[in-house]
Design a protein around this motif. Structure first.
Motif, PDB file in Angstrom:
ATOM      1  N   ALA A  69      34.763  21.997  17.410  1.00 28.76           N
ATOM      2  CA  ALA A  69      33.435  21.398  17.562  1.00 28.76           C
ATOM      3  C   ALA A  69      32.883  20.942  16.211  1.00 28.76           C
ATOM      4  O   ALA A  69      32.247  19.885  16.096  1.00 28.76           O
ATOM      5  CB  ALA A  69      32.493  22.403  18.221  1.00 28.76           C
ATOM      6  N   GLU A  70      33.129  21.732  15.173  1.00 30.78           N
ATOM      7  CA  GLU A  70      32.674  21.343  13.840  1.00 30.78           C
ATOM      8  C   GLU A  70      33.392  20.088  13.352  1.00 30.78           C
ATOM      9  O   GLU A  70      32.781  19.201  12.733  1.00 30.78           O
ATOM     10  CB  GLU A  70      32.918  22.494  12.865  1.00 30.78           C
ATOM     11  CG  GLU A  70      32.021  23.706  13.126  1.00 30.78           C
ATOM     12  CD  GLU A  70      32.327  24.858  12.182  1.00 30.78           C
ATOM     13  OE1 GLU A  70      33.347  24.756  11.475  1.00 30.78           O
ATOM     14  OE2 GLU A  70      31.547  25.820  12.146  1.00 30.78           O
ATOM     15  N   ILE A  71      34.699  20.016  13.621  1.00 28.65           N
ATOM     16  CA  ILE A  71      35.447  18.830  13.206  1.00 28.65           C
ATOM     17  C   ILE A  71      34.918  17.592  13.912  1.00 28.65           C
ATOM     18  O   ILE A  71      34.711  16.533  13.298  1.00 28.65           O
ATOM     19  CB  ILE A  71      36.949  19.029  13.488  1.00 28.65           C
ATOM     20  CG1 ILE A  71      37.520  20.109  12.571  1.00 28.65           C
ATOM     21  CG2 ILE A  71      37.719  17.724  13.307  1.00 28.65           C
ATOM     22  CD1 ILE A  71      38.958  20.467  12.881  1.00 28.65           C
TER      23      ILE A  71
ATOM     24  N   TYR B   3      31.949  17.165  15.085  1.00 31.95           N
ATOM     25  CA  TYR B   3      30.602  16.881  14.577  1.00 31.95           C
ATOM     26  C   TYR B   3      30.668  16.137  13.249  1.00 31.95           C
ATOM     27  O   TYR B   3      30.001  15.111  13.062  1.00 31.95           O
ATOM     28  CB  TYR B   3      29.827  18.181  14.420  1.00 31.95           C
ATOM     29  CG  TYR B   3      28.493  18.007  13.733  1.00 31.95           C
ATOM     30  CD1 TYR B   3      27.382  17.491  14.421  1.00 31.95           C
ATOM     31  CD2 TYR B   3      28.350  18.330  12.389  1.00 31.95           C
ATOM     32  CE1 TYR B   3      26.166  17.318  13.779  1.00 31.95           C
ATOM     33  CE2 TYR B   3      27.135  18.160  11.731  1.00 31.95           C
ATOM     34  CZ  TYR B   3      26.046  17.651  12.438  1.00 31.95           C
ATOM     35  OH  TYR B   3      24.850  17.471  11.799  1.00 31.95           O
ATOM     36  N   HIS B   4      31.493  16.652  12.339  1.00 33.84           N
ATOM     37  CA  HIS B   4      31.553  16.049  11.006  1.00 33.84           C
ATOM     38  C   HIS B   4      32.310  14.732  10.998  1.00 33.84           C
ATOM     39  O   HIS B   4      31.986  13.838  10.197  1.00 33.84           O
ATOM     40  CB  HIS B   4      32.211  17.024  10.025  1.00 33.84           C
ATOM     41  CG  HIS B   4      31.355  18.202   9.678  1.00 33.84           C
ATOM     42  ND1 HIS B   4      30.203  18.112   8.916  1.00 33.84           N
ATOM     43  CD2 HIS B   4      31.477  19.519  10.023  1.00 33.84           C
ATOM     44  CE1 HIS B   4      29.663  19.306   8.787  1.00 33.84           C
ATOM     45  NE2 HIS B   4      30.418  20.185   9.447  1.00 33.84           N
TER      46      HIS B   4
ATOM     47  N   VAL C 260      35.325  26.657  18.132  1.00 30.87           N
ATOM     48  CA  VAL C 260      34.159  26.377  17.270  1.00 30.87           C
ATOM     49  C   VAL C 260      34.561  25.441  16.129  1.00 30.87           C
ATOM     50  O   VAL C 260      33.840  24.503  15.776  1.00 30.87           O
ATOM     51  CB  VAL C 260      33.582  27.704  16.725  1.00 30.87           C
ATOM     52  CG1 VAL C 260      32.425  27.425  15.750  1.00 30.87           C
ATOM     53  CG2 VAL C 260      33.119  28.584  17.866  1.00 30.87           C
ATOM     54  N   SER C 261      35.786  25.711  15.570  1.00 32.26           N
ATOM     55  CA  SER C 261      36.273  24.828  14.507  1.00 32.26           C
ATOM     56  C   SER C 261      36.466  23.419  15.022  1.00 32.26           C
ATOM     57  O   SER C 261      36.180  22.434  14.325  1.00 32.26           O
ATOM     58  CB  SER C 261      37.594  25.368  13.947  1.00 32.26           C
ATOM     59  OG  SER C 261      37.432  26.680  13.463  1.00 32.26           O
TER      60      SER C 261
ATOM     61  N   ASN D 131      28.372  13.156  12.986  1.00 35.40           N
ATOM     62  CA  ASN D 131      27.585  13.101  11.757  1.00 35.40           C
ATOM     63  C   ASN D 131      27.513  11.691  11.183  1.00 35.40           C
ATOM     64  O   ASN D 131      26.425  11.210  10.807  1.00 35.40           O
ATOM     65  CB  ASN D 131      28.172  14.074  10.731  1.00 35.40           C
ATOM     66  CG  ASN D 131      27.196  14.353   9.604  1.00 35.40           C
ATOM     67  OD1 ASN D 131      25.986  14.381   9.805  1.00 35.40           O
ATOM     68  ND2 ASN D 131      27.730  14.552   8.396  1.00 35.40           N
TER      69      ASN D 131
END
Length: 333
Positions: free
Chosen positions: A296-298, A300-301, A293-294, A305
């Protein structure tokens, strides 16, 4: 002769050899992933064409080949290194035999038939024999009561004959080294026609076995005086003479496996690529709280993003510079 595990045996000695066996195997993953230098062993699948290795690779054959190719080129350049020893003679045989034998184990790089140099390593699939050796004098005093003692008596019955027998013409040599030995056979064995014919008859079948069966029943030392006319004092002299012959000509080797099981070693890679990724993920999760999940967030950002912001900004700018609409307001004068 060229074995790595070897021992010497001399006459008049008994050598006890205790063997500890271990079997070494290497997995297919290691054989396919690493080369021979990295895994520190050579497998038949490496396809090293070494002159002395015809079928299965062994370290001793590789060292022998290294000694032959290197030493022969330096010490015996006039001799063809690929020629077998049985075809050599004279100075060529002496040079190749003495020089090569002295260098076995010192040269550790073999040359393949296509000219490549290969460092000699152990075989990846092999059996190792670790031996412990102990020695003692032989034969002992109790040897006169064994079947082997009577086998020597039977053998000397033929060797002491003053003619060519199945063991050759040995009488002159025996008379020189053991002057009283064959005299016992002349007086007590050959002079007794019944005993002589009986022993000679055994040679027509399985001589030694039949002789031992007959001797155990008919020719014990307690029967020597009655059967051969040999007095007790002469019997002791006869035993001593046979024992002297045995010490000069016999040796005993006892080889046994000390433990009734074999130690087996499997050589495998410490870590596969999949295990490496899994271990890295586990350590990062433990130390940094990192997870999928981390990740995927990295992504994304860091990647998605900025792209979304870029496209949304372009959309707002187009709206500002686009054509104006008519409002429908008219003026009257």
């Amino acid at each position: 002769f060229f074995g790595l595990n070897s021992f010497s045996v001399g006459t008049g000695s008994m050598v006890r050899v205790s063997n500890h066996i271990s079997v070494h195997r290497t997995t297919d993953e290691v054989l396919s992933r690493f080369n021979s230098s990295e895994r520190k062993c050579i497998d038949d699948s490496d396809n090293y064409s070494i002159y002395m290795v015809e079928h299965n690779y062994t370290l001793s054959l590789c060292l022998l080949d290294a000694a032959i190719t290197k030493t022969m080129a330096k010490e015996c350049p006039e001799v063809n290194a690929t020629q077998i020893l049985s075809e050599l003679f004279g100075s060529d045989l002496y040079c190749s035999f003495t020089k090569v034998n002295a260098r076995i184990g010192h040269e550790k790089v073999a040359t393949t038939t296509d000219g490549k140099e290969v460092e000699c390593q152990v075989a990846c699939q092999r059996q190792e024999n670790e031996i412990d050796i102990s020695t003692q004098g032989f034969p002992g005093a109790a040897f006169v009561h064994t079947r082997e003692f009577w086998l020597v008596v039977y053998k000397l019955f033929w060797s002491c004959k003053n003619e060519h027998t199945k063991y050759g013409f040995e009488r002159p040599g025996l008379d020189r080294q053991y002057p009283t030995l064959c005299a016992f056979y002349d007086e007590y064995f050959y002079g007794n026609e019944d005993v002589k014919k009986t022993i000679e008859k055994f040679d027509e079948s399985d001589g030694s076995k039949d002789f031992l069966d007959w001797q155990n029943k008919e020719l014990r030392f307690s029967q020597f005086e009655a059967k051969l006319g040999m007095a007790e004092e002469k019997q002791e002299e006869f035993q001593k003479t046979i024992m002297l012959y045995c010490k000069d000509n016999l040796a005993k080797v006892v080889v046994f496996i000390q433990k009734p099981f074999v130690v087996s070693y499997l050589h495998d890679q410490v870590m596969s690529y999949l295990q490496l990724v899994a271990n890295m993920g586990g350590l990062m999760g433990l130390c940094m709280g990192f997870s999928v999940v981390s990740l995927a967030e990295i992504v994304y950002h860091v990647a998605l993003n900025p792209l979304l912001e870029f496209f949304s900004k372009n959309g707002r700018e187009k709206k500002k510079i686009g054509p104006t609409k008519k409002t429908g307001i008219t003026s009257h004068w």
